[in-house]
Design a protein around this motif. Structure first.
Motif, PDB file in Angstrom:
ATOM      1  N   ARG A 178       0.819  -1.218   0.000  1.00 23.66           N
ATOM      2  CA  ARG A 178       0.000   0.000   0.000  1.00 23.66           C
ATOM      3  C   ARG A 178       0.849   1.262   0.000  1.00 23.66           C
ATOM      4  O   ARG A 178       0.568   2.203  -0.739  1.00 23.66           O
ATOM      5  N   GLY A 179       1.889   1.267   0.839  1.00 27.33           N
ATOM      6  CA  GLY A 179       2.582   2.527   1.057  1.00 27.33           C
ATOM      7  C   GLY A 179       4.056   2.553   0.715  1.00 27.33           C
ATOM      8  O   GLY A 179       4.730   3.557   0.961  1.00 27.33           O
ATOM      9  N   GLY A 180       4.591   1.456   0.189  1.00 29.07           N
ATOM     10  CA  GLY A 180       5.989   1.465  -0.189  1.00 29.07           C
ATOM     11  C   GLY A 180       6.907   1.069   0.959  1.00 29.07           C
ATOM     12  O   GLY A 180       6.437   0.608   2.000  1.00 29.07           O
ATOM     13  N   PRO A 181       8.224   1.208   0.740  1.00 27.18           N
ATOM     14  CA  PRO A 181       8.880   1.916  -0.370  1.00 27.18           C
ATOM     15  C   PRO A 181       8.619   1.285  -1.731  1.00 27.18           C
ATOM     16  O   PRO A 181       8.468   0.068  -1.841  1.00 27.18           O
ATOM     17  N   GLY A 182       8.582   2.151  -2.738  1.00 29.48           N
ATOM     18  CA  GLY A 182       8.203   1.704  -4.065  1.00 29.48           C
ATOM     19  C   GLY A 182       9.048   0.584  -4.618  1.00 29.48           C
ATOM     20  O   GLY A 182       8.527  -0.360  -5.225  1.00 29.48           O
ATOM     21  N   ALA A 183      10.363   0.635  -4.408  1.00 29.98           N
ATOM     22  CA  ALA A 183      11.247  -0.398  -4.959  1.00 29.98           C
ATOM     23  C   ALA A 183      10.988  -1.760  -4.347  1.00 29.98           C
ATOM     24  O   ALA A 183      11.310  -2.790  -4.951  1.00 29.98           O
ATOM     25  N   ALA A 184      10.388  -1.790  -3.150  1.00 28.12           N
ATOM     26  CA  ALA A 184      10.154  -3.053  -2.455  1.00 28.12           C
ATOM     27  C   ALA A 184       8.801  -3.662  -2.778  1.00 28.12           C
ATOM     28  O   ALA A 184       8.514  -4.791  -2.365  1.00 28.12           O
ATOM     29  N   ARG A 185       7.955  -2.944  -3.498  1.00 27.64           N
ATOM     30  CA  ARG A 185       6.579  -3.420  -3.708  1.00 27.64           C
ATOM     31  C   ARG A 185       6.531  -4.731  -4.492  1.00 27.64           C
ATOM     32  O   ARG A 185       5.758  -5.631  -4.168  1.00 27.64           O
ATOM     33  N   ALA A 186       7.332  -4.844  -5.535  1.00 29.18           N
ATOM     34  CA  ALA A 186       7.294  -6.072  -6.344  1.00 29.18           C
ATOM     35  C   ALA A 186       7.728  -7.273  -5.509  1.00 29.18           C
ATOM     36  O   ALA A 186       7.109  -8.344  -5.570  1.00 29.18           O
ATOM     37  N   GLY A 187       8.777  -7.119  -4.726  1.00 26.81           N
ATOM     38  CA  GLY A 187       9.224  -8.208  -3.872  1.00 26.81           C
ATOM     39  C   GLY A 187       8.195  -8.570  -2.813  1.00 26.81           C
ATOM     40  O   GLY A 187       8.004  -9.736  -2.482  1.00 26.81           O
ATOM     41  N   ALA A 188       7.509  -7.551  -2.285  1.00 27.61           N
ATOM     42  CA  ALA A 188       6.459  -7.811  -1.298  1.00 27.61           C
ATOM     43  C   ALA A 188       5.325  -8.615  -1.921  1.00 27.61           C
ATOM     44  O   ALA A 188       4.774  -9.528  -1.281  1.00 27.61           O
TER      45      ALA A 188
END
Length: 455
Positions: A178-188
């Motif tokens: 929902r809130g990032g960090p943006g670079a971590a969203r795909a891995g999440a």
């Protein structure tokens, strides 16, 4: 004894000598570790390696600095793998050191630190075993940035760590989505899919994945079906919907061909945990391939104890409607093959070959022309229509070596002769329609298997 003599004793053939040397080196403290680790990186003696790693582990946090230095200096390959084993084995006492190393400039160090933290969750260091307490969530929060690390291997290790921590980190991963960090969203997203599948994904994430699939499907082409243990049913029709209805499959979801194969391979490794039936929950139903529809998954195994009887009846029904239906199992690790051939509602042949296992009770029907042709090609006598009992066959188990390997690959060989060899399916195979993942009765009862698909 000097430090050098103690190190030499770590490789002694006598376990008592090795244990005494371990005790003495631990007692010497951190001063002995740099030399020990240098020897470890160059060693090719298993006894020494195990004993040296024991010394490092028993030294605990006091070994962190020396282990870190060894990891940074180790050359890629075996030396680096040994250094990683030393670095990641220091236990919960080194928790603060590992979390501090998450920001290290060297990606090898970052990856090893994440690996060590991931193991803590498995060992119950973050609370009662099987649970994940507040301390664990706090540590996991420090690993979040590495889900978007510039180094791909670090990213993969971070996803793996979250997967090992399990359901306890789902709220944290959802917050990242929902809130990032943006670079971590795909891995999440990948970690969420691995931990709980669609059940733990938000409606927004599910919709985004479906959009991605729609984007990829127009350019989709078939690819080889390569699974460690590949089971499939082949039906001589392009009526994908009719096949699914007859098989009682439901909840189809369109996927790119390679994603379907990947799912079937992952699902085939199920059944090793708490639910022995997990591997049967889902199948991949291919588009029409050169006049055939393949249903792929462990659920299709004609020799599996759980599934054999139903697969036999299913192929008979499929062949009554579509003319021909076959079921196969093949191990790419040379564990054996199983085949089932039905035409016009009648099962003509079922045969399994699994070295070291008694599977003769599965055999039905006379040897097929293909089997006799392969015997003749190898210069072997034809198979009897009714095979003798074991007690009547003098050289049982001592069949010609060429025939042994022929039987190992019987499933793909026969499939290539009668329908399609799944190993040879590729972009040149005539295809019509779109493949889909569908739930079996097992899946409707227990839910779709978790796991991220490679889209």
């Amino acid at each position: 004894m000097s430090t050098s003599q103690l190190l030499a004793a770590l490789g002694d053939a006598d376990p008592a000598v090795r244990r005494a040397a371990e005790d003495a080196l631990v007692a010497l403290g951190p001063s002995a570790l740099p030399l020990l680790l240098a020897r470890l990186l160059d060693s090719d003696v298993p006894a020494f390696e195990n004993a040296a790693l024991n010394v490092v582990r028993r030294s605990g946090r006091s070994a962190f600095r020396a282990s870190l230095d060894a990891l940074r200096e180790a050359a890629p390959g075996q030396a680096q793998r040994r250094a990683v084993r030393a670095f990641t084995g220091l236990g919960a006492a080194a928790l603060a050191d590992y979390t501090g190393a998450l920001g290290h400039e060297d990606p090898v160090v970052r990856r090893a630190a994440v690996s060590a933290l991931g193991e803590f969750g498995k060992l119950g260091e973050f609370g009662e075993l099987g649970k994940f307490g507040e301390e664990g969530v706090a540590v996991a929060a420090q690993v979040v940035p590495l889900l978007g690390d510039p180094d791909a291997e670090v990213r993969r290790q971070a996803v793996s760590a979250f997967c090992s921590w399990g359901a306890g980190v789902v709220p944290l991963l959802r917050a990242v989505r929902r809130g990032g960090p943006g670079a971590a969203r795909a891995g999440a997203l990948e970690a969420l899919a691995e931990i709980g599948g669609e059940a733990v994904l938000s409606a927004r994430d599910v919709a985004a994945l479906e959009r991605l699939v729609r984007i990829k499907l127009p350019d989709d082409v078939p690819s080889p079906l390569t699974c460690c243990h590949l089971s499939w049913i082949a039906v001589s029709t392009g009526d994908q919907g009719g096949v699914m209805d007859l098989l009682g499959l439901s909840d189809p979801r369109r996927v790119p061909f390679a994603a379907g194969v990947f799912a079937a391979d992952c699902d085939g490794h199920g059944g090793l945990g708490a639910d022995p039936l997990a591997q049967y929950r889902r199948v991949f139903v291919t588009p029409e391939l050169d006049g055939w529809t393949l249903v792929v998954g462990a659920w299709c195994d004609p020799a599996d104890e759980e599934r054999a009887a139903e697969v036999l009846a299913t192929c008979a029904r499929l062949s009554a409607r579509y003319g021909r239906a076959q079921a196969y199992w093949h191990s790419y690790q040379n564990d054996g093959s199983a085949v089932l051939v039905a035409e016009g509602g009648t099962v003509l042949r079922r045969f399994a070959f699994v070295p070291g296992e008694e599977v003769r009770h599965l055999e039905l029907g006379a040897p097929l022309p293909y089997e006799q042709q392969r015997r003749a090609a190898l210069g072997l006598p034809p198979l009897a229509a009714v095979r003798p009992d074991v007690d009547d066959e003098e050289d049982e188990g001592e069949e010609d070596d060429d025939w042994f390997w022929e039987l190992i690959d019987l499933a793909p060989g026969l499939a290539g002769h009668l329908s399609l060899d799944p190993r040879n399916v590729d972009g040149r195979t005539p295809a019509r329609g779109t493949g889909c993942l569908a739930l079996t009765g097992y899946g409707r009862e227990s839910g779709a298997p978790p796991g991220a698909l490679r889209l």
